[in-house]
Enzyme design. Structure first.
Site, PDB file in Angstrom:
ATOM      1  N   THR A  27      35.822   8.202  56.050  1.00 38.07           N
ATOM      2  CA  THR A  27      35.030   9.174  56.806  1.00 38.07           C
ATOM      3  C   THR A  27      33.529   8.991  56.578  1.00 38.07           C
ATOM      4  OG1 THR A  27      35.274  10.713  54.969  1.00 38.07           O
ATOM      5  CG2 THR A  27      36.817  10.931  56.792  1.00 38.07           C
TER       6      THR A  27
ATOM      7  N   GLY B 114      39.230   7.739  64.641  1.00 35.94           N
ATOM      8  CA  GLY B 114      39.236   8.433  65.923  1.00 35.94           C
ATOM      9  C   GLY B 114      40.255   7.969  66.933  1.00 35.94           C
TER      10      GLY B 114
ATOM     11  N   CYS C 229      35.932   7.438  49.130  1.00 39.28           N
ATOM     12  CA  CYS C 229      36.043   8.871  49.386  1.00 39.28           C
ATOM     13  C   CYS C 229      34.683   9.532  49.200  1.00 39.28           C
ATOM     14  CB  CYS C 229      37.059   9.522  48.463  1.00 39.28           C
ATOM     15  SG  CYS C 229      37.181  11.300  48.737  1.00 39.28           S
TER      16      CYS C 229
ATOM     17  N   THR D  67      43.254  11.958  62.036  1.00 37.26           N
ATOM     18  CA  THR D  67      42.987  13.322  62.479  1.00 37.26           C
ATOM     19  C   THR D  67      43.824  13.740  63.692  1.00 37.26           C
ATOM     20  OG1 THR D  67      40.752  13.040  61.667  1.00 37.26           O
ATOM     21  CG2 THR D  67      41.105  14.856  63.194  1.00 37.26           C
TER      22      THR D  67
ATOM     23  N   GLY E  40      37.823  11.808  63.297  1.00 40.58           N
ATOM     24  CA  GLY E  40      38.148  12.191  64.674  1.00 40.58           C
ATOM     25  C   GLY E  40      37.424  11.322  65.684  1.00 40.58           C
TER      26      GLY E  40
ATOM     27  N   ILE F 259      37.704   2.452  58.929  1.00 43.96           N
ATOM     28  CA  ILE F 259      36.763   2.933  57.933  1.00 43.96           C
ATOM     29  C   ILE F 259      37.240   4.248  57.313  1.00 43.96           C
ATOM     30  CG2 ILE F 259      34.697   1.949  59.016  1.00 43.96           C
ATOM     31  CD1 ILE F 259      34.233   4.694  60.363  1.00 43.96           C
TER      32      ILE F 259
ATOM     33  N   LYS G  53      48.772  10.322  50.588  1.00 42.47           N
ATOM     34  CA  LYS G  53      47.584  11.018  50.089  1.00 42.47           C
ATOM     35  C   LYS G  53      46.988  10.289  48.882  1.00 42.47           C
ATOM     36  CE  LYS G  53      44.655  14.307  49.289  1.00 42.47           C
ATOM     37  NZ  LYS G  53      43.461  14.317  50.159  1.00 42.47           N
TER      38      LYS G  53
ATOM     39  N   ASN H 234      47.825   5.163  48.552  1.00 40.91           N
ATOM     40  CA  ASN H 234      46.363   5.161  48.492  1.00 40.91           C
ATOM     41  C   ASN H 234      45.953   5.622  47.096  1.00 40.91           C
ATOM     42  OD1 ASN H 234      43.677   6.711  48.740  1.00 40.91           O
ATOM     43  ND2 ASN H 234      43.763   5.630  50.692  1.00 40.91           N
TER      44      ASN H 234
ATOM     45  N   ASN I 178      41.242   3.203  47.581  1.00 43.86           N
ATOM     46  CA  ASN I 178      40.281   4.131  48.170  1.00 43.86           C
ATOM     47  C   ASN I 178      39.024   4.123  47.321  1.00 43.86           C
ATOM     48  OD1 ASN I 178      38.846   6.239  49.212  1.00 43.86           O
ATOM     49  ND2 ASN I 178      40.414   7.792  48.867  1.00 43.86           N
TER      50      ASN I 178
END
Lengths: 286, 394
Positions: free
Chosen positions: B269, B320, B206, B342, B293, B267, B121, B175, B203
């Site tokens: 989101t 995805g 975000c 996801t 997703g 990538i 996380k 991360n 990251n």
């Protein structure tokens, strides 16, 4: 009991109220280990096109027959998909998840308060309490008589009191208005339902100990205090609530299903779904 | 360069490789006749229907025979995603940051040690409470999340999880996120040399936090500056995660490579929005959320495809992935490894199973390693990597 992935076979499915379904699954691993308040995370079929599992309270669990039941309302594509599952098909369930209701061993009178589908959250606690020789009163609120949970689906030993918004059955008004009649009788209360209902109950329960003149048992000075959120602290709490939130992983990894607690965010899937009312920051709940 | 011990020192065990497993080099005499005959179109789609649900906990494929088992074991799925510093994975299937917590949450249902690597996380210098709920919602073919980088802060992460990770076979990539370059640098410094931390994933993309987050990923100079600063602060393998929320990702990827990143993750989101059921407000507490997703896979494929043509450092693809076909697609577009995100929520065993399925696919194609599958869909080119891709506009 630790969580596991289980193939649960659908053995019975019926619509008990308009848009509300009761499904029975043969899943001995879940039925034997689950406690009231815990939930399962159900995967819809790959061909459903849905990417998330659906969390459901375990409505009842019978270790002898290995049957668990889920009670849900069709609110979207996932639940509609579930109503079309046929008997004999197996659903992928992750569970049992979350922390259960904690009943104080000294509590003899349990008050269960359910709003609508919230019945699914407290239903199993009625079974557990009666098994343990406690007396149970269920306060239930619905919009109208057509949405009242059938008393035939509750154990005979339960006192069942109904309130409807339009007065078509039982008390005319909100279920929270019944609380005053029972708070003196009850040793502990357990609630599940819409967040505004839980918020109102928490407000009613606050200060009850002083109002009722409930004696503090134990040593003078109170002895040691249990850490907030611990099972011991919850066991001593008058009101415990089962909370709902949109959920991702259901194992505590994604931090998606939080509610705001007095000490910061709480994961409904890990620290909950059951919380002592004192743990929740009710101002932040809408 | 400081004389620091490498986190993973199995470089020698790897077959000699060029600076990058660039497609032309890999393809030189590599594809077997079977591979070529199969092509990409001839690949059977992988069945993941209710049959898989019926035998939960067992491998979906029929039990391999003894000789098949030996042949499977001989197939080399290992990959070093940071060749200069060494971050050797036993297989190229990683789990994505934010979907697998700190690796311990799924421990009861998944054999985490069989995953290629775990990206934990997002971790910041100070603890963060995250965004107001609700934080997730499902969308067609995907989901929106706006967690807002809730985490206990880097020191707590090191104290609590460092000792656990140290005992693990699976590498853990931390991360990290921040509001300023100084934040990123400080977090990286504190992670440097911590046993159990195999690498850092920066990251800078975000979409769900106000300050920081995206601002570093949408601007080439900012991306270069933060990567350079973190590169100076640590000798840990450094991955930098790209945002799709940009007009052209290639100059940013190039800047990140020049700034010394060991690999690129692509990538993060896509910024999105959902409306409440009564249509009086945005559904998520943060208003905006990040889309992930299967819905984002074509976007991720496009970005991996573009980035693969302008950088020579390894690309770790994410977006995805739900089955082996998705993994093969990303490899074909130039990724050397793939993150699963996801899809874990619905299918926690997927990352481990994808490793097994990739192995079986290699056997079926008569490959000793999965490397020949990399970059097969990229435009053919001769000699050294050129800037030809930069002329392409979608």
């Amino acid at each position: 009991m630790t969580m596991r992935l289980v193939a649960a076979e659908l053995v019975d499915s019926r619509q008990i109220l308009p848009g509300q379904w009761l499904q029975s699954f043969h899943a001995p691993e879940l039925a034997s280990g689950a406690r009231a308040g815990q939930f399962v995370h159900v995967r819809t079929g790959d061909y459903s096109g849905l990417v998330l599992r659906r969390p459901f309270s375990i409505n009842t669990a019978d270790a002898a027959t290995g049957i668990i039941t889920l009670h849900f309302r069709t609110v979207g594509r996932g639940t509609e998909w579930m109503t079309r599952v046929r008997e004999g098909e197996k659903l992928d369930m992750l569970g049992p998840l979350g922390r259960p209701f904690e009943v104080d061993p000294r509590s003899h009178h349990l008050l269960l308060i359910a709003g609508g589908l919230g019945m699914a959250g407290v239903r199993m606690l009625a079974d557990e309490a009666i098994r343990d020789g406690r007396s149970v009163t269920v306060l239930f609120g619905a919009a109208n008589a057509g949405h009242v949970y059938p008393s035939s689906l509750l154990p005979d030993e339960v006192e069942y009191v109904v309130a409807t918004d339009d007065g078509s059955m039982g008390h005319h008004g909100f279920v929270t208005e019944l609380m005053a009649d029972y708070e003196a009788w009850a040793d502990q209360a357990f609630a599940c339902g819409p967040h505004p209902m839980l918020k109102r109950l928490a407000a009613l329960a606050a200060g009850r100990r002083e109002r009722m003149g409930v004696a503090k048992l134990g040593r003078r000075g109170g002895g040691k205090t249990d850490a907030t959120g611990s099972a011991a602290a919850r066991r001593k709490s008058f009101l415990q609530v089962a909370m709902e939130q949109t959920m991702g992983c259901a194992v505590g990894a994604c931090l998606g299903c939080t509610v705001i607690g007095v000490d910061g965010p709480l994961r409904v899937c890990r620290e909950g779904p059951v919380f002592a009312a004192e743990e929740i920051s009710w101002e932040a709940i809408q | 360069m400081k004389g620091r011990k490498k986190v993973v020192t199995a470089m020698d065990a790897l077959p000699a490789r060029s600076k990058r497993s660039s497609p032309p080099k890999n393809r030189k005499g590599a594809p077997s006749p079977l591979d070529r005959a199969m092509g990409l179109g001839g690949r059977p789609r992988i069945e993941t229907g209710s049959a898989a649900i019926a035998d939960l906990g067992t491998a979906p494929s029929p039990q391999p025979t003894m000789s098949e088992r030996e042949a499977l074991d001989r197939i080399d799925l290992s990959v070093d995603i940071a060749p200069e510093r060494g971050l050797l994975l036993t297989n190229p299937i990683l789990v994505a940051s934010g979907t697998f917590g700190y690796g311990v949450e799924y421990g009861e249902v998944v054999d985490v040690q069989r995953i290629g690597a775990i990206c934990c996380k997002g971790t910041t210098l100070r603890p963060r409470a995250g965004n107001a709920p609700p934080r997730v919602t499902e969308t067609p073919g995907g989901m929106l999340n706006a967690i807002g980088l809730q985490n206990p802060g880097v020191d707590a992460v090191i104290d609590k999880y460092g000792p656990i990770w140290q005992g693990w076979k699976v590498p853990v990539i931390v991360n990290i996120a921040g509001e300023s370059i100084e934040d990123y640098v400080e977090v990286a410094k504190r992670l440097d040399g911590v046993p159990g931390v195999a690498g850092i994933e920066l990251n800078i993309s975000c979409p769900n936090v106000g300050k920081g987050g995206l601002q570093f990923a949408i601007d080439r100079d900012a991306a270069r500056a933060v990567t350079t600063a973190v590169r100076r602060a640590t000798e840990l393998p450094l991955l930098v995660k790209l945002s799709p929320n940009v007009t052209d990702v290639r100059p940013i990827a190039k800047a990140i490579e020049e700034a010394g990143a060991d690999a690129i993750t692509a990538i993060n989101t896509l910024s999105g929005l959902a409306v409440s059921s009564d249509r009086t407000r945005a559904f998520l507490g943060n208003t905006y959320g990040g889309l992930s997703g299967p819905a984002v896979k074509p976007v991720a494929l496009r970005i991996v495809y573009e980035v693969a043509q302008v950088v020579s450092i390894p690309i770790v693809a994410i977006g995805g992935v739900t089955n082996l076909d998705d993994v093969l697609d990303f490899l074909a577009c130039g990724a050397v490894a793939v993150q699963v995100g996801t899809a874990i929520f619905a299918d926690p065993e997927l990352p481990v199973r994808l490793g097994d399925e990739l192995r079986a696919e290699c056997l079926r194609r008569g490959l000793a390693s999965y490397k020949p599958l990399i970059g097969t869909a990229l435009p053919k080119r001769t000699g050294t990597p050129s800037a030809k891709g930069a002329e392409y506009r979608p």
